[in-house]
Scaffold this active site. Sequence first.
Site, PDB file in Angstrom:
ATOM      1  N   ARG A 105       3.090 -51.887  -0.383  1.00  0.00           N
ATOM      2  CA  ARG A 105       3.906 -50.771  -0.862  1.00  0.00           C
ATOM      3  C   ARG A 105       3.638 -50.564  -2.349  1.00  0.00           C
ATOM      4  NH1 ARG A 105       5.830 -51.649   3.640  1.00  0.00           N
ATOM      5  NH2 ARG A 105       7.318 -50.264   4.668  1.00  0.00           N
ATOM      6  N   MET A 163       5.642 -57.104   1.358  1.00  0.00           N
ATOM      7  CA  MET A 163       4.909 -57.532   0.178  1.00  0.00           C
ATOM      8  C   MET A 163       3.412 -57.524   0.515  1.00  0.00           C
ATOM      9  SD  MET A 163       7.045 -59.291  -2.244  1.00  0.00           S
ATOM     10  CE  MET A 163       8.191 -60.648  -2.192  1.00  0.00           C
ATOM     11  N   PRO A 164       2.579 -57.359  -0.437  1.00  0.00           N
ATOM     12  CA  PRO A 164       2.854 -57.097  -1.845  1.00  0.00           C
ATOM     13  C   PRO A 164       3.578 -55.753  -2.074  1.00  0.00           C
ATOM     14  CG  PRO A 164       0.502 -57.547  -1.461  1.00  0.00           C
ATOM     15  CD  PRO A 164       1.155 -57.365  -0.144  1.00  0.00           C
ATOM     16  N   ILE A 165       4.484 -55.756  -3.074  1.00  0.00           N
ATOM     17  CA  ILE A 165       5.110 -54.522  -3.557  1.00  0.00           C
ATOM     18  C   ILE A 165       4.694 -54.354  -5.013  1.00  0.00           C
ATOM     19  CG2 ILE A 165       7.292 -53.363  -4.087  1.00  0.00           C
ATOM     20  CD1 ILE A 165       8.552 -54.830  -1.722  1.00  0.00           C
TER      21      ILE A 165
END
Lengths: 81, 81, 81, 81, 81, 81
Positions: free
Chosen positions: D40, D1-3
């Site tokens: 991501r 994360m962050p995604i």
Amino acid sequence: MPILEMHLMKGRTEEQKCNAAKAVTEALVSSLGVKRESVRILITEHGEHDFFVSGMTMKERSQAQLSAQQSAQQPLNAEGK
Amino acid sequence: MPILEMHLMKGRTEEQKCNAAKAVTEALVSSLGVKRESVRILITEHGEHDFFVSGMTMKERSQAQLSAQQSAQQPLNAEGK
Amino acid sequence: MPILEMHLMKGRTEEQKCNAAKAVTEALVSSLGVKRESVRILITEHGEHDFFVSGMTMKERSQAQLSAQQSAQQPLNAEGK
Amino acid sequence: MPILEMHLMKGRTEEQKCNAAKAVTEALVSSLGVKRESVRILITEHGEHDFFVSGMTMKERSQAQLSAQQSAQQPLNAEGK
Amino acid sequence: MPILEMHLMKGRTEEQKCNAAKAVTEALVSSLGVKRESVRILITEHGEHDFFVSGMTMKERSQAQLSAQQSAQQPLNAEGK
Amino acid sequence: MPILEMHLMKGRTEEQKCNAAKAVTEALVSSLGVKRESVRILITEHGEHDFFVSGMTMKERSQAQLSAQQSAQQPLNAEGK
């Protein structure tokens, strides 16, 4: 908001998708009292091998249901001899 | 429910996607005790330029890792002279 | 990748969610041949009034199914008198 | 994360998508203090008939806005006679 | 569009989330040339037991990495005797 | 399918969410000709600091619009003296 992601099977025409988007937008305007301009709809379409229920594609599932019906009828036929 | 959205890189065969959906469905049935028919899986596939880690595509990332390895080895070679 | 968003009804324990994540991860490793470290799972939980089938919550749906069963049995009982 | 799932209209070049991914990744690294490798980004592109605001495609909306402007000007022209 | 769903671990302050949203919005405006008003960002936060890599929570993963490091050092110590 | 993810601001009552789900379901049944039972709707609610347009929360945006209106009126008042 509302923002909607709408997942559909591939194969709808552009007209059908437009109609669905209009109908859903009106449904949200009348049920939630939101402004029409605040409704955003994103459509993502999925092919036959990109959607599974019970681990089966829709085709496999129809065939499984057909087989289940046929084997449910077979004992009856056998008895009927 | 459960409803799963599964993001994959493009390039799997239909058979691989079916196998993955079946395996994941069984995993949920056995671990959560849900009914097989309640499991829905949606697959969305992403091309090379639609997935980024560290702001890089998988190709760029492999090249960056290769370059990092080569430059880590170079001082050693230099010393080896 | 794979990256999965898993939508569940609220009410599972932390242990159940961990077990489900482990089982799904193993299912993907064995069916797709991906590296275990590449599998990411995001769980989003939904309350009773955040999931609808046929426009009904699960509770409304159970009640509707029960009512349908009872009214299907009633003509039979009536005939049985 | 962050995604991140990033929904875009179709039509961007690979270079534009790479630039956007890099810029967004840097923005997250500097604003949240996350590691670059933990970011991501998944891009999903939508065609003209897969994105709706007010129940209209972008094309329909532009035409509606143009019509609204023209009809707003017409009374003035009529007065001008 | 762009519309972004941003998945974060729970625990950021409101200020951090605002800063991230502003930074990502500017990144998209400058890299894609979109209008600032067209950028929409939705944040979904996930608790410790709602995000898994390799089938492990972040906590389990840190412990696994720590254990791996310790067992990698132990043979060395043993040899050092 | 259709499967919909509906993102809403927090604050709706259970009744409003049920009404919205029913209305959207009917809209899809009548516009796409799908079976009522095939429509699944997932609601995710977002707090004030989890939704941003132009990098601003709805509150910041209202204030910005108010300020813009006030400063647009001020030159007029100044002229009017």
